[in-house]
Design a protein around this motif. Structure first.
Motif, short mmCIF file in Angstrom:
data_model
loop_
_atom_site.label_atom_id
_atom_site.label_comp_id
_atom_site.label_asym_id
_atom_site.label_seq_id
_atom_site.Cartn_x
_atom_site.Cartn_y
_atom_site.Cartn_z
N GLY A 38 30.55 8.03 11.28
CA GLY A 38 30.48 7.46 9.94
C GLY A 38 29.07 7.22 9.44
N TRP A 39 28.07 7.36 10.30
CA TRP A 39 26.69 7.11 9.88
C TRP A 39 26.16 8.31 9.10
CZ3 TRP A 39 23.43 4.70 14.41
CH2 TRP A 39 23.95 3.44 14.74
N PRO A 40 25.30 8.06 8.10
CA PRO A 40 24.68 9.17 7.37
C PRO A 40 23.51 9.76 8.17
CG PRO A 40 23.99 7.08 6.42
CD PRO A 40 24.95 6.76 7.53
N VAL A 41 23.80 10.82 8.91
CA VAL A 41 22.81 11.47 9.77
C VAL A 41 22.58 12.88 9.25
CG1 VAL A 41 22.28 12.29 12.10
CG2 VAL A 41 23.47 10.10 11.79
N TYR A 42 21.33 13.24 9.02
CA TYR A 42 20.96 14.58 8.57
C TYR A 42 20.07 15.21 9.62
CZ TYR A 42 22.77 13.30 4.02
OH TYR A 42 23.60 12.90 3.00
N GLY A 43 20.38 16.47 9.99
CA GLY A 43 19.60 17.20 10.99
C GLY A 43 20.26 17.15 12.35
N THR A 44 20.96 18.22 12.69
CA THR A 44 21.60 18.36 14.00
C THR A 44 21.27 19.75 14.55
OG1 THR A 44 23.62 19.31 13.07
CG2 THR A 44 23.54 16.88 13.28
N LEU A 45 21.71 20.02 15.76
CA LEU A 45 21.49 21.36 16.30
C LEU A 45 22.25 22.40 15.48
CD1 LEU A 45 21.70 20.61 20.13
CD2 LEU A 45 19.65 21.24 18.84
N ALA A 46 23.43 22.05 14.99
CA ALA A 46 24.22 22.98 14.19
C ALA A 46 23.65 23.15 12.79
CB ALA A 46 25.67 22.51 14.11
N GLU A 47 23.10 22.08 12.23
CA GLU A 47 22.55 22.10 10.86
C GLU A 47 21.19 21.43 10.85
OE1 GLU A 47 25.69 19.89 8.99
OE2 GLU A 47 26.73 21.72 8.39
N PRO A 48 20.14 22.12 11.34
CA PRO A 48 18.82 21.49 11.45
C PRO A 48 18.22 21.13 10.08
CG PRO A 48 18.92 23.54 12.72
CD PRO A 48 20.15 23.48 11.87
N LEU A 49 17.39 20.12 10.10
CA LEU A 49 16.62 19.69 8.93
C LEU A 49 15.18 20.13 9.19
CD1 LEU A 49 16.34 18.09 6.29
CD2 LEU A 49 16.20 16.00 7.66
N HIS A 50 14.75 21.21 8.52
CA HIS A 50 13.47 21.83 8.84
C HIS A 50 12.70 22.16 7.57
CE1 HIS A 50 15.69 25.35 7.68
NE2 HIS A 50 16.50 25.23 8.72
N ALA A 51 11.58 22.84 7.74
CA ALA A 51 10.66 23.10 6.62
C ALA A 51 11.34 23.76 5.43
CB ALA A 51 9.50 23.97 7.10
N PHE A 52 12.31 24.64 5.67
CA PHE A 52 12.91 25.39 4.57
C PHE A 52 13.89 24.58 3.74
CE2 PHE A 52 11.72 28.75 7.65
CZ PHE A 52 10.73 29.35 6.87
N ASN A 53 14.54 23.57 4.35
CA ASN A 53 15.53 22.81 3.59
C ASN A 53 15.17 21.34 3.42
OD1 ASN A 53 16.09 21.70 6.09
ND2 ASN A 53 18.13 22.57 6.27
N LEU A 54 14.01 20.93 3.90
CA LEU A 54 13.63 19.52 3.83
C LEU A 54 13.54 18.99 2.40
CD1 LEU A 54 12.86 16.96 5.41
CD2 LEU A 54 10.49 17.75 5.34
N PRO A 55 12.82 19.65 1.48
CA PRO A 55 12.73 19.08 0.12
C PRO A 55 14.08 18.91 -0.56
CG PRO A 55 11.04 20.77 0.43
CD PRO A 55 11.96 20.84 1.63
N GLU A 56 14.95 19.92 -0.47
CA GLU A 56 16.25 19.80 -1.13
C GLU A 56 17.14 18.76 -0.45
OE1 GLU A 56 19.26 23.16 0.54
OE2 GLU A 56 17.49 23.94 -0.49
N THR A 57 17.04 18.62 0.88
CA THR A 57 17.83 17.61 1.58
C THR A 57 17.36 16.21 1.22
OG1 THR A 57 18.20 19.17 3.39
CG2 THR A 57 18.65 16.85 3.84
N LEU A 58 16.06 16.02 1.06
CA LEU A 58 15.56 14.71 0.64
C LEU A 58 16.08 14.34 -0.75
CD1 LEU A 58 11.90 14.76 2.00
CD2 LEU A 58 13.90 13.58 2.95
N GLU A 59 16.20 15.32 -1.62
CA GLU A 59 16.79 15.07 -2.95
C GLU A 59 18.25 14.64 -2.82
OE1 GLU A 59 15.57 14.87 -6.10
OE2 GLU A 59 13.65 14.95 -5.04
N ILE A 60 18.98 15.31 -1.95
CA ILE A 60 20.39 14.94 -1.72
C ILE A 60 20.48 13.51 -1.19
CG2 ILE A 60 22.41 15.43 -0.25
CD1 ILE A 60 21.57 18.44 -0.47
N ILE A 61 19.62 13.18 -0.23
CA ILE A 61 19.61 11.83 0.34
C ILE A 61 19.32 10.80 -0.74
CG2 ILE A 61 18.35 10.28 1.89
CD1 ILE A 61 18.09 12.70 3.83
N ARG A 62 18.31 11.06 -1.58
CA ARG A 62 17.97 10.11 -2.66
C ARG A 62 19.13 9.92 -3.62
NH1 ARG A 62 12.52 11.66 -1.70
NH2 ARG A 62 12.63 13.68 -2.72
N PHE A 63 19.85 10.99 -3.91
CA PHE A 63 20.97 10.91 -4.86
C PHE A 63 22.20 10.25 -4.21
CE2 PHE A 63 24.85 12.82 -6.62
CZ PHE A 63 24.74 12.38 -7.94
N LYS A 64 22.54 10.71 -3.01
CA LYS A 64 23.78 10.28 -2.37
C LYS A 64 23.68 8.90 -1.73
CE LYS A 64 27.27 12.30 0.65
NZ LYS A 64 27.59 13.40 1.55
#
Length: 195
Positions: free
Chosen positions: A65-91
């Motif tokens: 139930g915790w909001p965790v971003y970045g796993t082995l299956a779905e890494p949080l890396h250089a290519f998706n970091l900016p867009e993921t941070l936008e999602i975090i700020r919104f959600k």
């Protein structure tokens, strides 16, 4: 800057780092109605850089139930970091963010874990210009860095056992810092009310 440092082999490492994280979170957001976001940065393509995704995988499994971003299956890396941070700020607007990342350092700091107040700069050791992440962050030093192009090789040739051990300590520190019993109790109460 507030900071705590412990070696991953220290039996009190998780407790001390977790308490330091809790102090930082209480200063950042004294009243929380839900757990902070945990952003685990890195990739599974280099052993030394998989610390964040490994922590994220452990946390997601132990606390779905915790909001965790970045796993082995779905890494949080250089290519998706900016867009993921936008999602975090919104959600998750208004929630503090705890970042997790790996680092290279001096030989006597390998295996050390730091918790600090403020934002980390992922990729800065490899001269990447990525956005800052977090209100608090935990960094594990996984290998020796030289500040040169050889650092890419160091990340590729890092012992998985060390990364795994540092990840275990960071997960426990985050559980202590966030207060897993508090959030699990709230989730159970919400389920009971809904049932």
């Amino acid at each position: 800057m507030q900071e705590a440092r412990r070696f991953c082999g220290d039996p009190r490492a998780a407790l001390d780092l977790g308490r330091a994280l809790r102090r930082i979170l209480l200063e950042t957001a004294p009243v929380l109605s839900s757990p902070p976001v945990v952003a685990c940065i890195g990739t599974d393509r280099a052993t030394g850089d998989c610390l964040g995704p490994l922590v994220g995988t452990f946390l997601r499994k132990r606390h779905p139930g915790w909001p965790v971003y970045g796993t082995l299956a779905e890494p949080l890396h250089a290519f998706n970091l900016p867009e993921t941070l936008e999602i975090i700020r919104f959600k998750h607007a208004g929630r503090p963010v705890v970042a997790v990342d790996s680092a290279l350092g001096a030989s006597d700091s390998v295996g050390s874990i730091y918790v600090r107040k403020g934002s980390c700069r992922p990729g800065s050791g490899l001269n990447k210009n990525l956005p800052a992440v977090g209100d608090a962050y935990l960094v594990g030093v996984v290998n020796v860095g030289s500040g040169t192009a050889l650092d890419h090789i160091a990340l590729q040739n890092t012992r998985l056992y060390l990364v795994w051990r540092v990840a275990e300590v960071i997960v426990e520190a985050i559980e202590i810092g966030i207060g897993k019993q508090q959030w699990e109790g709230m989730a159970a109460a919400a389920s009971a009310d809904a049932g």
